[in-house]
Design a protein around this motif. Structure first.
Motif, PDB file in Angstrom:
ATOM      1  N   ILE A 180     -10.143 -14.496  25.429  1.00 54.46           N
ATOM      2  CA  ILE A 180     -11.134 -13.730  24.683  1.00 54.46           C
ATOM      3  C   ILE A 180     -12.137 -13.115  25.667  1.00 54.46           C
ATOM      4  N   MET A 212      -6.755 -10.005  18.119  1.00 52.70           N
ATOM      5  CA  MET A 212      -7.711 -10.252  17.051  1.00 52.70           C
ATOM      6  C   MET A 212      -9.088  -9.859  17.576  1.00 52.70           C
ATOM      7  N   LEU A 214     -13.339  -9.940  17.044  1.00 55.93           N
ATOM      8  CA  LEU A 214     -14.467 -10.604  16.400  1.00 55.93           C
ATOM      9  C   LEU A 214     -15.292  -9.553  15.679  1.00 55.93           C
ATOM     10  N   ALA A 258     -11.097 -19.753  20.346  1.00 52.33           N
ATOM     11  CA  ALA A 258     -11.795 -18.865  19.409  1.00 52.33           C
ATOM     12  C   ALA A 258     -12.774 -19.617  18.524  1.00 52.33           C
ATOM     13  N   THR A 262     -16.783 -18.827  18.598  1.00 55.55           N
ATOM     14  CA  THR A 262     -17.435 -18.368  17.369  1.00 55.55           C
ATOM     15  C   THR A 262     -18.628 -19.245  17.035  1.00 55.55           C
ATOM     16  N   TRP A 279     -12.700 -13.315  12.409  1.00 54.75           N
ATOM     17  CA  TRP A 279     -11.717 -12.750  13.324  1.00 54.75           C
ATOM     18  C   TRP A 279     -10.801 -11.829  12.529  1.00 54.75           C
ATOM     19  N   HIS A 298     -12.632  -9.445  21.834  1.00 58.06           N
ATOM     20  CA  HIS A 298     -11.274  -9.555  21.320  1.00 58.06           C
ATOM     21  C   HIS A 298     -10.437 -10.456  22.218  1.00 58.06           C
TER      22      HIS A 298
END
Length: 340
Positions: A180, A212, A214, A258, A262, A279, A298
């Motif tokens: 990420i 993916m 954020l 992730a 987060t 996400w 991402h």
């Protein structure tokens, strides 16, 4: 008799996964994402007016353009890539290169294709990853008029520059995925903003290792970069622009977890506005492309594709011609150990 008014369906990009509807998704490390923290990306048809595309990009930090490129042109790149890599034993026996099905008897660790330090130990495999970046089919694809014309029109540029060091990456099932990050970490030397295009080369379901994003994370990425710059003020100019300097993680990524990242963002550890963010994921098809800004956070979903498909994609960064770009990325094609 009055006509019954039907409820307006919820937009696809606002639908969260119901428990059990789809496999849970995860990054390299940590727990699977809670289904309530995952949502579909907003899909934008390729014929959407440019003004609306720009509005969505400005508001959301990305735009997921459906069917921008001819499917057959994308699949020809996929076929050429896995034909090129087939001598390494990466493909399941009896399958075609365009399918890109991972050999179930192969060790995922031996077939990394993410770049950086995530490389196979066998030199032949590494050399094939390098030479794939100069394969004629791939180089021709980089000049695809549908892609280049879209970039110029979308950005209102008279001419664009695609940096030479593109990233052509595969992600095998259960292998190590891209961590990420936000892209500015690695392109700090240029003053000008750039546009990233992430192009899936083949179909890629939500659980198949695609990107993916954020949700609404541009402000967080900008706050992080400001904090990194502040901590780097006493470093040499060369070190300040280095995505792997002493203030960064060893691989330049923000995290490989992730859920953990987060939680830290929601707690305000990394700056930016405190709020719940999901996400955003997509079911990508050959011909789609996602464009995002330099600060949008991402990373890749861990590839748990039920059919064993290898995710293949390319990362492309565009500048307006004549702007102050990061010249380090114009020296050569990707090579391990080039410091970028």
């Amino acid at each position: 008799m009055a006509t019954e008014v039907q409820p307006t369906p919820t937009p696809a990009h606002e639908l969260t996964y119901e428990h059990g509807q789809l496999p849970k998704l995860r990054s390299n490390y940590g727990a699977h994402l809670d289904p309530t923290t995952v949502a579909w990306m907003r899909e934008t048809p390729a014929d959407t007016p440019l003004s609306e595309m720009r509005r969505r990009f400005e508001q959301e930090g990305y735009i997921f353009v459906k069917h921008l490129l001819p499917r057959e042109d994308v699949l020809s790149v996929r076929s050429a890539y896995f034909t090129h890599l087939s001598p390494t034993g990466i493909l399941a026996p009896g399958t075609s290169p365009v399918e890109g099905i991972f050999n179930p008897l192969a060790d995922p660790v031996a077939h990394h294709g993410n770049g950086g330090t995530d490389l196979p130990s066998e030199q032949d495999k590494v050399e094939r990853l390098i030479s794939a970046h100069t394969h004629p089919t791939y180089l021709s694809f980089l000049e695809h008029p549908a892609l280049r014309t879209f970039v110029q029109n979308f950005m209102s540029w008279s001419s664009d520059i695609l940096i030479k060091r593109t990233l052509l990456r595969h992600n095998v099932p259960q292998g190590f995925s891209t961590g990420i990050h936000y892209d500015k970490i690695f392109l700090r030397a240029g003053e000008a903003d750039f546009l990233t295009a992430w192009v899936p080369i083949g179909d890629c379901t939500a659980e198949g290792g695609g990107l993916m994003y954020l949700e609404n994370s541009t402000d967080v990425g900008m706050a992080m970069e400001e904090a990194f710059a502040s901590r780097a003020k006493d470093l040499s100019p060369e070190e300040r622009i280095n995505g792997f300097n002493v203030n960064m993680a060893k691989d330049g990524q923000l995290s490989h977890d992730a859920v953990e990242l987060t939680s830290a963002i929601e707690a305000g550890v990394h700056g930016g506005e405190k709020r719940k963010r999901r996400w955003l994921v997509g079911d990508y098809e050959a011909g789609d492309a996602v464009f995002h800004n330099p600060y949008m956070i991402h990373g890749a979903v861990k590839n748990e594709d039920v059919e064993g498909r290898i995710r293949l994609s390319t990362d492309l960064r565009f500048y307006e011609e004549g702007s102050a770009l990061d010249e380090r990325w114009m020296r050569d094609v990707w090579r391990p150990g080039d410091g970028l």
